[in-house]
Scaffold this motif. Sequence first.
Motif, PDB file in Angstrom:
ATOM      1  N   CYS A  28       0.839  -1.194   0.000  1.00 53.81           N
ATOM      2  CA  CYS A  28       0.000   0.000   0.000  1.00 53.81           C
ATOM      3  C   CYS A  28       0.874   1.243   0.000  1.00 53.81           C
ATOM      4  N   TRP A 205     -11.826   3.721   0.211  1.00 55.09           N
ATOM      5  CA  TRP A 205     -10.380   3.488   0.173  1.00 55.09           C
ATOM      6  C   TRP A 205     -10.033   1.997   0.049  1.00 55.09           C
ATOM      7  N   CYS A 209      -7.748  -0.621  -3.162  1.00 54.88           N
ATOM      8  CA  CYS A 209      -6.559  -1.493  -3.106  1.00 54.88           C
ATOM      9  C   CYS A 209      -6.880  -2.911  -3.565  1.00 54.88           C
ATOM     10  N   HIS A 234      -8.004  -1.340   7.207  1.00 52.94           N
ATOM     11  CA  HIS A 234      -7.754  -1.373   5.761  1.00 52.94           C
ATOM     12  C   HIS A 234      -7.508  -2.787   5.226  1.00 52.94           C
ATOM     13  N   GLU A 238      -9.788  -5.340   2.970  1.00 48.62           N
ATOM     14  CA  GLU A 238      -9.332  -5.835   1.657  1.00 48.62           C
ATOM     15  C   GLU A 238      -9.538  -7.349   1.559  1.00 48.62           C
TER      16      GLU A 238
END
Length: 446
Positions: A28, A205, A209, A234, A238
């Motif tokens: 990232c 966000w 990814c 995060h 994902e």
Amino acid sequence: MREVRIRDTLSGELRALPTGDEVGIYACGPTVYSRIHIGNARPFVIFMLLARFLRSEGYRAKLVINVTDINDKIYDAAKEAAEPSEEFAERMTAAYFEDTGDLGLGRPDAEPLASETIEGIVGLIEDLVASGHAYESGGDVYFRVRSFDAYGKLSNRPTEDMDQGEEAGSASLKEDPLDFALWKAHKEGEDSSWGSPWGQGRPGWHIECSAMAEAELGPSFAVHGGGSDLVFPHHENEIAQSEAAGRPFAQVWMHNGMIQKGEGKMSKSEGNIFQLSEALDRYGREAVVDYLISGHYRQPLAFGAEQMEQAVARVERLRNFFRGHGGREPGGPPGSRIEAFREALADDFNTPRAMAEVFELVGEANRGEVPGAAEAVEEMLGLVGLGSLAEVEAGAGGKAEVLLAEREQARAAKDFDRADEIRDELAALGWEVRDSASGAKLVPKS
Ligand SMILES: [Zn+2]
């Protein structure tokens, strides 16, 4: 080809990277709402050097480091700068390329932008909506966390500690407070938006990814990396998005520790050296890279003027070593040192242990002749992006090199008075001339 093992955050175990297939690595990258700081540079350096090391071992590595150029923070920062958000993000992306370029380690194989991956992002969200893992609500789309049984497997935290950190306004649109946004409807005051089956808006966000990793590396790849602050929410999100959509996703999760800024230790005159560009200006790229690999990547790393001065002293010690070992001695490099250096990197990318091998060899060679030491040190430093330290030999100081060449000419012309004169001039500059069979060398005066 050596077995390279990485500590997987998910299982807690050391995992060997695949030797036959491509080793896809997704790390990232920054959210470009300001110039990047030294903390952002750590994952950049660690993953660039990991890919470099893997290639040197014969692995087929592909490194992807994305740029998050659509994000709430960018809208806020652009507003403050009184600049359209897309222009602002472009300007900050260019600054990020420039700052990381100054690290002198080259570029990743791919650097996708969220703003250029909208199609893949929308496609992934459509898959999740179709399979019941996501739902539309008021123009937003949310991931239904409780529909994914494995949720929480990476961060291992109880559900009551799971705060998605999303703006309060979205709570009423969610079926469950645990759910998180995949797509956000366009809001007043936001100056950019993209079309989707759910209306104008922009991606969340986390889904950016998942989509960028898949676009570059396919549905399954070897390593997903980033700072340890990204584990939750995060990276947890994902995993949920990609696995719920039927993608195997990452085999190993690799997280770097945070850079810890000493409180109140920096004086005003030191300026904002926490910003990468300033640290590079002040200390030089070698010291910055050396500093960033001075601790094991998984551990936190203290940052301040003191640590940077130590790094400067270490790279100066290495430069001096090359100044004193200009001529490459015959005898072949001490293979066992290089072997131990590579073995340290293969063992969960232990850069401090690898660098200890370098400094032990430097110490040995400074105490007495070690055949091939300079070549071995140069080879090891090259693997961690510090090979340029060996170039001082040619640049022992522009003036000193010119004088040395003049002295050689004087000697060839048997003008020994002039040659002696130049020797004295060099001494005044701090250099001792040593004549050897392979020609004259400059050695720093002790
Ligand atoms: Zn990410």
